[in-house]
Every structure is written in structure tokens, then in C-alpha cells.
Design a protein around this motif. Structure first.
Motif, mmCIF file in Angstrom:
data_model
loop_
_atom_site.group_PDB
_atom_site.id
_atom_site.type_symbol
_atom_site.label_atom_id
_atom_site.label_comp_id
_atom_site.label_asym_id
_atom_site.label_seq_id
_atom_site.Cartn_x
_atom_site.Cartn_y
_atom_site.Cartn_z
ATOM 1 N N ALA A 22 -46.525 -50.678 3.680
ATOM 2 C CA ALA A 22 -45.689 -50.509 2.494
ATOM 3 C C ALA A 22 -45.009 -51.809 2.089
ATOM 4 O O ALA A 22 -44.598 -51.966 0.933
ATOM 5 C CB ALA A 22 -44.646 -49.419 2.729
ATOM 6 N N ASP A 23 -44.867 -52.758 3.026
ATOM 7 C CA ASP A 23 -44.310 -54.066 2.681
ATOM 8 C C ASP A 23 -45.309 -54.885 1.881
ATOM 9 O O ASP A 23 -44.930 -55.724 1.065
ATOM 10 C CB ASP A 23 -43.914 -54.838 3.942
ATOM 11 N N LEU A 24 -46.578 -54.651 2.136
ATOM 12 C CA LEU A 24 -47.631 -55.417 1.470
ATOM 13 C C LEU A 24 -48.077 -54.776 0.159
ATOM 14 O O LEU A 24 -48.458 -55.475 -0.783
ATOM 15 C CB LEU A 24 -48.841 -55.554 2.395
ATOM 16 N N PHE A 25 -48.035 -53.450 0.106
ATOM 17 C CA PHE A 25 -48.455 -52.710 -1.091
ATOM 18 C C PHE A 25 -47.289 -51.864 -1.582
ATOM 19 O O PHE A 25 -47.183 -50.674 -1.255
ATOM 20 C CB PHE A 25 -49.662 -51.822 -0.765
ATOM 21 N N PRO A 26 -46.380 -52.446 -2.352
ATOM 22 C CA PRO A 26 -45.205 -51.705 -2.827
ATOM 23 C C PRO A 26 -45.618 -50.459 -3.601
ATOM 24 O O PRO A 26 -46.590 -50.472 -4.368
ATOM 25 C CB PRO A 26 -44.516 -52.720 -3.745
ATOM 26 N N GLY A 27 -44.875 -49.388 -3.384
ATOM 27 C CA GLY A 27 -45.167 -48.140 -4.074
ATOM 28 C C GLY A 27 -46.057 -47.208 -3.286
ATOM 29 O O GLY A 27 -46.173 -46.024 -3.626
ATOM 30 N N THR A 28 -46.717 -47.714 -2.239
ATOM 31 C CA THR A 28 -47.500 -46.831 -1.379
ATOM 32 C C THR A 28 -46.591 -46.230 -0.310
ATOM 33 O O THR A 28 -45.518 -46.754 -0.017
ATOM 34 C CB THR A 28 -48.661 -47.580 -0.713
ATOM 35 N N THR A 29 -47.037 -45.131 0.282
ATOM 36 C CA THR A 29 -46.216 -44.405 1.250
ATOM 37 C C THR A 29 -46.914 -44.322 2.605
ATOM 38 O O THR A 29 -48.138 -44.494 2.716
ATOM 39 C CB THR A 29 -45.940 -42.974 0.762
ATOM 40 N N ALA A 30 -46.109 -44.032 3.632
ATOM 41 C CA ALA A 30 -46.668 -43.853 4.966
ATOM 42 C C ALA A 30 -47.701 -42.735 4.979
ATOM 43 O O ALA A 30 -48.732 -42.826 5.667
ATOM 44 C CB ALA A 30 -45.544 -43.564 5.959
ATOM 45 N N GLU A 31 -47.447 -41.679 4.215
ATOM 46 C CA GLU A 31 -48.388 -40.565 4.148
ATOM 47 C C GLU A 31 -49.744 -41.018 3.613
ATOM 48 O O GLU A 31 -50.807 -40.630 4.129
ATOM 49 C CB GLU A 31 -47.814 -39.453 3.260
ATOM 50 N N GLN A 32 -49.737 -41.844 2.571
ATOM 51 C CA GLN A 32 -50.993 -42.335 2.014
ATOM 52 C C GLN A 32 -51.767 -43.187 3.019
ATOM 53 O O GLN A 32 -53.002 -43.124 3.076
ATOM 54 C CB GLN A 32 -50.713 -43.149 0.742
ATOM 55 N N THR A 75 -41.813 -62.948 11.397
ATOM 56 C CA THR A 75 -40.710 -62.800 10.462
ATOM 57 C C THR A 75 -39.760 -61.689 10.922
ATOM 58 O O THR A 75 -40.153 -60.795 11.669
ATOM 59 C CB THR A 75 -41.218 -62.456 9.054
ATOM 60 N N PRO A 76 -38.505 -61.725 10.448
ATOM 61 C CA PRO A 76 -37.562 -60.647 10.789
ATOM 62 C C PRO A 76 -38.038 -59.265 10.356
ATOM 63 O O PRO A 76 -37.646 -58.256 10.943
ATOM 64 C CB PRO A 76 -36.285 -61.056 10.038
ATOM 65 N N ALA A 77 -38.906 -59.211 9.329
ATOM 66 C CA ALA A 77 -39.416 -57.926 8.838
ATOM 67 C C ALA A 77 -40.565 -57.384 9.689
ATOM 68 O O ALA A 77 -41.105 -56.310 9.393
ATOM 69 C CB ALA A 77 -39.879 -58.061 7.388
ATOM 70 N N GLY A 78 -40.952 -58.113 10.728
ATOM 71 C CA GLY A 78 -41.996 -57.623 11.608
ATOM 72 C C GLY A 78 -43.392 -58.092 11.285
ATOM 73 O O GLY A 78 -44.360 -57.632 11.901
ATOM 74 N N ALA A 79 -43.528 -59.025 10.339
ATOM 75 C CA ALA A 79 -44.845 -59.573 10.020
ATOM 76 C C ALA A 79 -45.155 -60.753 10.942
ATOM 77 O O ALA A 79 -44.245 -61.406 11.462
ATOM 78 C CB ALA A 79 -44.899 -60.022 8.569
ATOM 79 N N GLY A 216 -48.312 -56.935 -3.066
ATOM 80 C CA GLY A 216 -46.953 -57.309 -3.410
ATOM 81 C C GLY A 216 -46.801 -58.679 -4.033
ATOM 82 O O GLY A 216 -45.868 -58.911 -4.808
ATOM 83 N N SER A 217 -47.702 -59.607 -3.729
ATOM 84 C CA SER A 217 -47.587 -60.956 -4.285
ATOM 85 C C SER A 217 -48.437 -61.165 -5.532
ATOM 86 O O SER A 217 -48.575 -62.305 -6.000
ATOM 87 C CB SER A 217 -47.953 -62.003 -3.225
ATOM 88 N N ASP A 218 -48.997 -60.101 -6.098
ATOM 89 C CA ASP A 218 -49.711 -60.239 -7.382
ATOM 90 C C ASP A 218 -48.734 -60.727 -8.444
ATOM 91 O O ASP A 218 -47.691 -60.101 -8.669
ATOM 92 C CB ASP A 218 -50.299 -58.896 -7.828
#
Length: 246
Positions: A22-32, A75-79, A216-218
Motif C-alpha cells: 500500500a506504500d507503493l500503490f496508494p489507494g490499494t488495500t491489504a484485502e486486494q 527506511t523508517p517506513a520499513g522499505a 506512488g511515484s508516477d
């Protein structure tokens, strides 16, 4: 009519990038993303390959993109970002840097330009270096941590960089396809009749099922989605070579 010579296309790894979907593809969900469990590691992070495509053709050796370079970042975000294997993996494939005739950048994000220079000099000193003019100009006008480092990428290339445009034949059998959206001057490459190197038009196999998912970086998500749709319609997933697919 001139003969069409084959182009052998091989992916040469440099490292990988891992981050939460979800950090890489904003708007997507864990369920998806549960439907794509084969794409994540044991920590639940998506795994992206990073490297270069080596093209062996009659009369030349080319590289498309240049990986991360010597990078080891968490990174602090876990990447995590790991690079550094490209030169050794090229050597294992029988290729030394001075044997490369051509370097083509699909775009100039950091994970595609990491081996541009070494110690202030071009790593592939005998090669032509080609990028779309819109890409080159964009990063000069809009410096960003996502983009090329001026000291290790832009400055070493300044006197030698060549520009390309849609449809141009950069080398025998290697043609430019403009695919903007991820970045303003992003290109893909038709390498002979049966391979298209997609660059970052596609980041994950999940986008083959969900082409509307944008990264996310598009810089322009709508144009990125349009370019993705065009490649999938015109060439299909059996033809596309995607460097971030593991």
C-alpha cells in the motif's frame, strides 16, 4: 529488404527493493493484495527486482537501465534498497564495462541510473548514452531525491548524452516507444520483433490483472495508466519484458 537480426535480451540483476504494497500503490488495500501473496516476502513486503537488460545483437552490446548501484538502505517506513551486483553479474555473463556499446535509460529515477558513473567517470566509458530529451530536461528543472543525482549522473553525462524521440531506431532493431506518465520522458523499447522492454510502465505482475493500479511515484498517474494500457493492448504480457518483476 535488409535482414532482421535477432536481439538476445537477458535481465542482469543488481539487487532489489522491498516495501509494503500500500506504500507503493496508494489507494490499494491489504484485502486486494491478499490475492497476490506470491509477490510478497515473509515480512509482507512486495519484492521488486532491480537491474539492467543486456541486449546482444549483431554489431553491438547494449544495456537498458543501470540499476541502483552500491546502495544499502533501510527506511523508517520499513522499505529496503539493496544494490551493487550489476558489474559482477555482467562479468558472469562474459561482459566487461568497456565492451558495452550503448546504454539506454527508460527514465532517470534513482533505481535506473545507479551505475552511470564510478569515481566521477562514466562506468561504461565506450558506450553511447541515450535518454529522451523531455526526461533530461524534466530533472534539470525539477530536482528531487527520486531523480538522478547531479554529481554522479547528470554531470558525467552532460557532454556525451544523446536524445531520442518516439519511433527512433537507436541501434539496429532497437526502436523507441514513448510511454510517458511514470515520468514525463519515460520510454519503452522494442528490441526486435518479439520483445518490448517496458521500463516502469509496469512495476508488478499484479498490474496485469489491475492495470488501473498506479505507482506512488508516477508523475502523471492518468498518463501512466494510458501508457500501460497501450503496451498491453498492442504487445501483450507475453512480449513485455519488465525489469521489476522478480
Amino acid at each position: 529488404m535488409s535482414a532482421v537480426h535477432p536481439i538476445e535480451t537477458v535481465f542482469i540483476p543488481d539487487g532489489d527493493v522491498r516495501a509494503r504494497p500500500a506504500d507503493l500503490f496508494p489507494g490499494t488495500t491489504a484485502e486486494q493484495w491478499r490475492a497476490h501473496g506470491d509477490l510478497v516476502d515473509a515480512t509482507g513486503r512486495l519484492v521488486f527486482a532491480v537491474g539492467a537488460f543486456l541486449l546482444r545483437a549483431k554489431g553491438y552490446l547494449a544495456l537498458v537501465d543501470l540499476g541502483l548501484g552500491e546502495v544499502h538502505i533501510d527506511t523508517p517506513a520499513g522499505a529496503s534498497y539493496r544494490g551493487g551486483g550489476l558489474i559482477g553479474n555482467l562479468a558472469a555473463a562474459g561482459v566487461t564495462p568497456d565492451a558495452v556499446d550503448l546504454v539506454v535509460f527508460t527514465h532517470l529515477h534513482r533505481d535506473h541510473v545507479g551505475w552511470t558513473s564510478t569515481g566521477g567517470a562514466l562506468t561504461f566509458a565506450n558506450a553511447r548514452h541515450v535518454v529522451h530529451r523531455a526526461e533530461w530536461e524534466h530533472w534539470h528543472r525539477n530536482p528531487s531525491p527520486l531523480g538522478p543525482d547531479p554529481a554522479t549522473v547528470l554531470e558525467p553525462l552532460r557532454e556525451t548524452v544523446e536524445f531520442c524521440a518516439d519511433g527512433a531506431e537507436i541501434a539496429d532493431g532497437l526502436h523507441v516507444i514513448e510511454t510517458p506518465g511514470h515520468t514525463p520522458g519515460h520510454i519503452s523499447l522494442a528490441a526486435g520483433p518479439r520483445t518490448v522492454i517496458a521500463g516502469d510502465v509496469l512495476h508488478s505482475p499484479a498490474q496485469l490483472r489491475h492495470p488501473h493500479w498506479c505507482f506512488g511515484s508516477d508523475t502523471d498517474p492518468a498518463r501512466a495508466a494510458a501508457s500501460r494500457g497501450r503496451l498491453l493492448r498492442e504487445y501483450g504480457p507475453d512480449v513485455l519484458a519488465c525489469g521489476h518483476f522478480t
